[in-house]
Design an enzyme around this catalytic site. Structure first.
Site, PDB file in Angstrom:
ATOM      1  N   HIS A 158       0.813  -1.223   0.000  1.00 50.41           N
ATOM      2  CA  HIS A 158       0.000   0.000   0.000  1.00 50.41           C
ATOM      3  C   HIS A 158       0.848   1.276   0.000  1.00 50.41           C
ATOM      4  O   HIS A 158       0.325   2.357  -0.215  1.00 50.41           O
ATOM      5  CB  HIS A 158      -0.936   0.000   1.221  1.00 50.41           C
ATOM      6  N   ASP A 366       3.693   9.378  -0.932  1.00 48.75           N
ATOM      7  CA  ASP A 366       2.503   8.636  -0.518  1.00 48.75           C
ATOM      8  C   ASP A 366       2.242   7.524  -1.526  1.00 48.75           C
ATOM      9  O   ASP A 366       2.390   7.748  -2.731  1.00 48.75           O
ATOM     10  CB  ASP A 366       1.286   9.583  -0.495  1.00 48.75           C
TER      11      ASP A 366
END
Ligand code: GDG
Length: 457
Positions: A158, A366
């Protein structure tokens, strides 16, 4: 259809009341589990000194079974706080300066992964497919293979995957890379993360790729791919439409009076670029004196991982910075930055996204960033707000309609804010439509289906 087993550090067990809407990831995986029947295993979130000998907590919810294991306090310290969150998290977010290596923590990480494998292996049937999630559990496939399992095992990361020169600063990078090579399918958020992984493999001389997706390493073949995670786009849009009438949202709207609202929503984490963001807001006000008393920046920042020293230090730093800017620029009738340090209810969040003229999403790095996608989905398509997005978020690979910024460039972000707040309605609509179309196609169910289709192919 084979049965599906999902393994993740934490497990979103439905509470049965339906009161708290589950996040998109939980909804998508639960749907896949219900379709195939299956099992979701992970840490219960509890510590227990007898964890090694105590039974799993098993919750049967129709076709899906949830199996939770406790961990000892020492395990949690070493595996979760120590290695996952003080080594892998900073390294994967390119923060070499914040990685804290301890032999004990590194050993604890591998030990707890072995423990998870021991808990899981007796529950696995020969034709099950196994999908493991995130950086906490990289060595799990290695452990399962040692136990003789030949099932198809997929892994989805992720968070970002760094380039070789960053990864190689981590003392156990070799073991981590060899661990990844034990999967049948490796999923990354973006093509850049996938390329970084391929680069690491090549530089180590551990393996190579034939067509960019097919890898050969340690005598095995496996695939890699970019599967950018999405949200439940249509459902979230509907949710936000209804949330606009929420009393807290209405009260907030009245309280900002006729000022433009800029919203930021992030766990309190050094990867999210909060100090640079506040600097950019301050710079924007300095460069645009006419905007003073005309805008309110609402930053919602629930605390996370407060047990980790780097996070504790950050909490103080951001709070002081917001206080300093408010003291220097605010007036008796205007607080420029509303800085909230707690989690707010999901309907309120959705309604606040909808009334904000700008979504300010500026992480330094991110994996994807779901806040960016939620902000876009929450807009009124007839009069949408503008997304200002860091080019270092995975979401920037998809959301071309955003104003992309370099969060380290404070002046650049300040300019983008000014541009967002003065953009014509026509341009806002065009940009929003472009992003919404992509997000309606690449929603979280699409993400889940694509990964599973490739894992079972
Ligand atoms: C990791 C990766 C990747 C936040 N504050 C509140 C609240 N939230 C919700 C948001 C959003 C979620 O938390 C945060 O998701 P992000 O994707 O932005 O970031 P991470 O937590 O770092 O997630 C990331 C993600 O995994 C999925 O693969 O995108 O890159 O780092 O849904 O809405 N929700 C509520 N109140 C809050 O105050 N209710």
């Amino acid at each position: 259809m084979s049965r599906l087993i999902v393994v993740s550090n934490r497990v979103p067990v439905p509470d049965g009341t339906g009161a708290a809407p589950a996040g998109g990831l939980a909804v998508a995986l639960q749907a896949a589990l219900e379709e195939r029947g299956g099992l979701w295993l992970g840490w219960s979130g509890k510590t227990n000194e007898e964890a090694e000998t105590s039974d799993l907590t098993v919750i049967d919810a129709g076709p899906v079974t949830y199996a939770l294991t406790d961990l000892t306090a020492n395990d949690v310290d070493e595996y979760y706080f120590g290695f996952a969150n003080r080594v892998l998290w900073p390294i994967c977010h390119y923060r070499l300066d914040l990685a804290e290596y301890g032999r004990k923590e590194m050993a604890g990480y591998f030990r707890v992964n072995r423990f998870f494998a021991e808990r899981l292996a007796p529950l696995v049937r020969p034709d099950d497919i196994i999908w493991i999630h995130d950086y906490h559990l990289i060595p799990l496939a290695t452990e399962l293979r040692h136990m003789g399992l030949t099932n198809r095992i997929g892994f989805f990361l992720h968070i970002p995957w760094p380039p070789a020169d960053v990864l190689f600063t981590m003392p156990v990078y070799d073991q981590i890379m060899r661990g990844l090579a034990q999967y049948d399918l490796l999923g990354f958020q973006t093509d850049h993360d996938l390329e970084n992984f391929a680069g690491c493999l090549r530089r180590m001389g551990l393996g190579d790729t034939t067509d960019g997706f097919q890898f050969h390493a340690q005598g095995r073949s496996f695939r890699g791919g970019a599967y950018g995670i999405g949200i439940e786009t249509a459902a979230f849009a509907e949710f936000a439409r209804n949330a606009e009438a929420n009393p807290t949202v209405q009260k907030t709207r009245r309280s900002v009076e006729n000022r433009d609202l800029i919203i930021g929503v992030d766990r309190l984490d050094y990867s999210k670029g909060l100090t640079q963001r506040i600097d950019a807001f301050e710079r924007f006000l300095a460069m645009n004196p006419q905007a003073q008393n005309r805008v309110t920046f609402l930053q919602i920042t629930p605390k996370s991982r407060s047990e980790v020293p780097e996070y504790e230090a950050m909490q103080r730093q951001v709070a002081e910075q917001a206080g300093r800017v408010n003291g220097a620029i605010g007036t008796v009738d205007w607080v420029p930055i509303r800085y909230i340090n707690r989690s707010i209810a999901r309907p309120v969040l959705a309604g606040l996204y909808r009334i904000a003229r700008v979504g300010l999403v500026t992480p330094l790095r991110d994996g994807m960033n779901l806040v960016a996608k939620e902000y876009v989905a929450a807009q009124d398509g007839e009069d949408p707000g503008v997304l200002v997005l860091s080019r270092f978020a995975g979401a920037a690979r998809e959301l071309n309609g955003a104003l992309l910024v370099n969060p380290y460039d404070v002046d650049g972000t300040a300019h983008a804010l000014a541009r967002a707040l003065t953009m014509s309605r026509e341009e806002r609509r065009d940009r929003w439509r472009q992003m919404m179309d992509v997000m309606l196609t690449n929603d979280v169910s699409h993400w889940c289906r694509s990964f599973l289709a490739d894992l079972t192919a």
